[in-house]
Design a protein around this motif. Structure first.
Motif, PDB file in Angstrom:
ATOM      1  N   ILE A 192       0.863  -1.187   0.000  1.00  0.00           N
ATOM      2  CA  ILE A 192       0.000   0.000   0.000  1.00  0.00           C
ATOM      3  C   ILE A 192       0.894   1.231   0.000  1.00  0.00           C
ATOM      4  N   ALA A 193       0.388   2.342  -0.499  1.00  0.00           N
ATOM      5  CA  ALA A 193       1.113   3.612  -0.483  1.00  0.00           C
ATOM      6  C   ALA A 193       0.510   4.532   0.566  1.00  0.00           C
ATOM      7  N   VAL A 194       1.369   5.155   1.367  1.00  0.00           N
ATOM      8  CA  VAL A 194       0.961   6.190   2.323  1.00  0.00           C
ATOM      9  C   VAL A 194       1.416   7.524   1.757  1.00  0.00           C
ATOM     10  N   VAL A 195       0.475   8.431   1.578  1.00  0.00           N
ATOM     11  CA  VAL A 195       0.734   9.696   0.884  1.00  0.00           C
ATOM     12  C   VAL A 195       0.478  10.855   1.831  1.00  0.00           C
ATOM     13  N   SER A 196       1.548  11.482   2.306  1.00  0.00           N
ATOM     14  CA  SER A 196       1.400  12.636   3.185  1.00  0.00           C
ATOM     15  C   SER A 196       1.170  13.890   2.351  1.00  0.00           C
ATOM     16  N   CYS A 197       0.148  14.655   2.724  1.00  0.00           N
ATOM     17  CA  CYS A 197      -0.168  15.902   2.022  1.00  0.00           C
ATOM     18  C   CYS A 197      -0.114  17.076   2.992  1.00  0.00           C
ATOM     19  N   ASP A 198       0.813  17.019   3.945  1.00  0.00           N
ATOM     20  CA  ASP A 198       0.972  18.090   4.921  1.00  0.00           C
ATOM     21  C   ASP A 198       2.226  18.905   4.634  1.00  0.00           C
ATOM     22  N   ASN A 199       2.249  20.119   5.172  1.00  0.00           N
ATOM     23  CA  ASN A 199       3.313  21.076   4.866  1.00  0.00           C
ATOM     24  C   ASN A 199       4.545  20.833   5.729  1.00  0.00           C
ATOM     25  N   ILE A 200       5.172  19.692   5.523  1.00  0.00           N
ATOM     26  CA  ILE A 200       6.399  19.313   6.210  1.00  0.00           C
ATOM     27  C   ILE A 200       7.434  18.955   5.150  1.00  0.00           C
ATOM     28  N   PRO A 201       8.658  19.466   5.248  1.00  0.00           N
ATOM     29  CA  PRO A 201       9.675  19.073   4.274  1.00  0.00           C
ATOM     30  C   PRO A 201       9.863  17.559   4.266  1.00  0.00           C
ATOM     31  N   ALA A 202       9.995  16.998   3.052  1.00  0.00           N
ATOM     32  CA  ALA A 202      10.180  15.545   2.902  1.00  0.00           C
ATOM     33  C   ALA A 202       9.121  14.802   3.695  1.00  0.00           C
ATOM     34  N   ASN A 203       7.855  15.190   3.511  1.00  0.00           N
ATOM     35  CA  ASN A 203       6.794  14.657   4.367  1.00  0.00           C
ATOM     36  C   ASN A 203       6.653  13.139   4.271  1.00  0.00           C
ATOM     37  N   GLY A 204       6.957  12.564   3.116  1.00  0.00           N
ATOM     38  CA  GLY A 204       6.917  11.116   3.008  1.00  0.00           C
ATOM     39  C   GLY A 204       7.964  10.449   3.876  1.00  0.00           C
ATOM     40  N   ASP A 205       9.189  10.994   3.872  1.00  0.00           N
ATOM     41  CA  ASP A 205      10.249  10.450   4.715  1.00  0.00           C
ATOM     42  C   ASP A 205       9.928  10.629   6.195  1.00  0.00           C
ATOM     43  N   VAL A 206       9.380  11.783   6.533  1.00  0.00           N
ATOM     44  CA  VAL A 206       9.000  12.029   7.932  1.00  0.00           C
ATOM     45  C   VAL A 206       7.951  11.009   8.375  1.00  0.00           C
ATOM     46  N   THR A 207       6.960  10.766   7.514  1.00  0.00           N
ATOM     47  CA  THR A 207       5.918   9.801   7.859  1.00  0.00           C
ATOM     48  C   THR A 207       6.503   8.404   8.014  1.00  0.00           C
ATOM     49  N   ARG A 208       7.393   8.024   7.104  1.00  0.00           N
ATOM     50  CA  ARG A 208       8.025   6.704   7.190  1.00  0.00           C
ATOM     51  C   ARG A 208       8.803   6.552   8.503  1.00  0.00           C
ATOM     52  N   ARG A 209       9.636   7.543   8.834  1.00  0.00           N
ATOM     53  CA  ARG A 209      10.437   7.446  10.049  1.00  0.00           C
ATOM     54  C   ARG A 209       9.552   7.400  11.292  1.00  0.00           C
ATOM     55  N   THR A 210       8.557   8.277  11.317  1.00  0.00           N
ATOM     56  CA  THR A 210       7.724   8.385  12.516  1.00  0.00           C
ATOM     57  C   THR A 210       6.868   7.141  12.703  1.00  0.00           C
ATOM     58  N   LEU A 211       6.282   6.668  11.619  1.00  0.00           N
ATOM     59  CA  LEU A 211       5.432   5.487  11.713  1.00  0.00           C
ATOM     60  C   LEU A 211       6.260   4.242  12.046  1.00  0.00           C
TER      61      LEU A 211
END
Length: 469
Positions: A192-211
């Protein structure tokens, strides 16, 4: 699709799928293939709008955050709403049907059911910067009480065919997402793909690390599965969407009663980087751009648009302004923004166009028919300052430049913080504490990581009309 219904002689109809069918507009909900967390106006003006225009059968199940209120009027209208694009010359109206389900975020049983379905290929997020529960270092804040409570809940949760058995379900967005992904892993439902649409730099990487960090607190096997089967997509999203309540005349004039209307500017932009292992809508056919390196586009938007919004939100209220258009019409506020833009563009690659973009931003900010309230933008200012202002100041200081415009922007924020201009901020207690000590300038700069060097601190202090106590 645009509503072509002309009902000047008829009473407006409630907006729902039955009445759409009467009006000759296709009304069957598409099967759910996207789960969205963070149901609000921006999602409905942006990702749901792009999905509608792509028109290839990807229905969205959208879940609210903390409160079910956003879902209630939408659910009553079968997920359908009007999107009003408000330009300087007038309004256009589209009826949006891409949200197949509008759900309370606490409906974890339905979330688990959907994410266990192999047909669902995307989870998208608009949970705001604060929703990721990051510490000042940009990593998962393990000291956050709700993160700790979610970890305890997830460790004891038992997934069954009927949902989840636990004394308390997770309440943070990533806690709920992790619960759904655990169910998907257990069901062997595929990638599955998780798609961050928030105003954070490199939001996909941030989501991956945090999750992944959150998963590691629960189950190493789950963290490993996320690393192998979950793709994290970074995005840059752009459409000014002010808070709006009540019905809009342009919608009623087209024959509809709508209690969930979204008002946005005509402009929209979406840039994405990453893989979609279970497929995606044909967003590329309706203006979305897929790139190999999103960072320059992300920085341009985050710094020039969002950074300017933050500056106006901290400087405007003290001068009596309530909206972006009002503040931008103030010569002093506009000068702050334009000086900041001049510094920020020097931190972007040479091949990223900025002259036309800045002119376009000025036109968008000046649109008097978009009532984008500064108190709405000011929410979570502390986090926004870290991402939108401080990185530019740091780069400029590393190059030996004075970063005067960044200093002015930070001074405006500090002045507002010391004056205790009220805003919703998860770090409000820390801000108030820093603002009340003997040297609030140094303390507040430290809080956001902007205590770059003694010369820069002195520059900010000289611009903030505050004396150390």
């Amino acid at each position: 699709m645009a509503s072509s219904r002309s009902t000047a002689a008829q009473a407006p109809l409630d907006l729902n799928r039955a009445h759409l069918a009467v009006a000759g507009i296709p009304s069957e909900p598409a099967p759910v293939r996207i789960v969205h967390l963070g149901l609000g106006a921006f999602h409905r003006a942006h990702q749901a709008w792009y999905t509608q225009r792509a028109g290839d059968g990807w229905g969205i199940a959208a879940f609210t955050g903390r409160s079910p209120r956003a879902a209630e009027p939408l659910a009553a209208q079968d997920g359908i709403y009007a999107l009003v694009a408000r330009g300087a010359a007038g309004d256009t109206v589209e009826i949006i049907t891409s949200i197949s389900e509008a759900r309370d975020g606490a409906d974890l049983t339905r979330l688990i059911e959907l994410l266990s379905d192999p047909a669902v290929g995307i989870v998208s997020l608009t949970i705001t910067e604060a929703g990721y529960r990051l510490g000042p270092d940009g990593e998962l804040d393990r000291e956050d009480p709700e993160v700790q409570a979610d970890v305890a809940a997830l460790r004891t949760a038992t997934l069954t065919a009927d949902g989840m058995t636990a004394t308390r379900g997770p309440v943070t967005p990533l806690g709920r997402l992790l619960l759904g992904l655990a169910a998907r892993c257990a069901a062997h439902a595929g990638p599955i793909a998780v798609v961050s649409c928030d105003n954070i730099p490199a939001n996909g990487d941030v989501t991956r690390r945090t999750l992944t960090a959150l998963a590691s607190e629960i189950d190493d096997d789950l963290a490993r599965w996320i690393g192998e089967d979950v793709s994290f997509v970074s995005t840059s999203v752009d459409r000014i969407t002010p808070a709006h309540h009540g019905e809009v005349d342009a919608v009623v004039e087209r024959g509809w009663h709508d209690r969930a209307t979204v008002v946005a500017e005509p402009f929209a932009d979406w840039v994405l980087e990453g893989d979609f292992p279970a497929g995606r809508p044909a967003w590329h056919t309706v203006g979305a751009r897929f790139v190999d390196d999103i960072r320059p586009w992300e920085d341009r938007k985050l710094w020039l648009l969002n950074g300017a919004h933050t500056i106006l939100a901290v400087a405007g209220p003290a001068r009596g302004h309530a909206t972006v258009a009002e503040a931008f019409a103030d010569d002093d506020c506009r000068a702050l923004v334009e000086a900041f833009w001049a510094e920020a563009v020097t931190c972007l690659p040479d091949d990223v166009e900025t002259v036309g973009y800045r002119a376009q931003l000025a036109e968008r900010f000046a649109n008097p028919r978009i009532a984008h309230r500064l108190d709405q933008i000011a929410a979570e200012t502390t986090t926004k300052i870290r991402y939108r202002i401080v990185p530019i100041a740091a780069r400029l200081r590393e190059r030996g430049e004075d970063a005067a415009a960044c200093a002015d922007a930070l001074a405006a924020w500090i002045t507002a913080a010391v004056a205790v201009i009220p805003t919703a901020d998860r770090e409000g207690e820390a801000v108030r504490g820093a603002a009340s000590i003997t040297d609030p300038v140094a303390a507040l700069l430290h809080l956001v990581g902007a205590d770059l060097d003694s010369e820069f601190i002195a520059r900010v202090r000289s611009r903030a009309p505050i004396t150390a106590r």
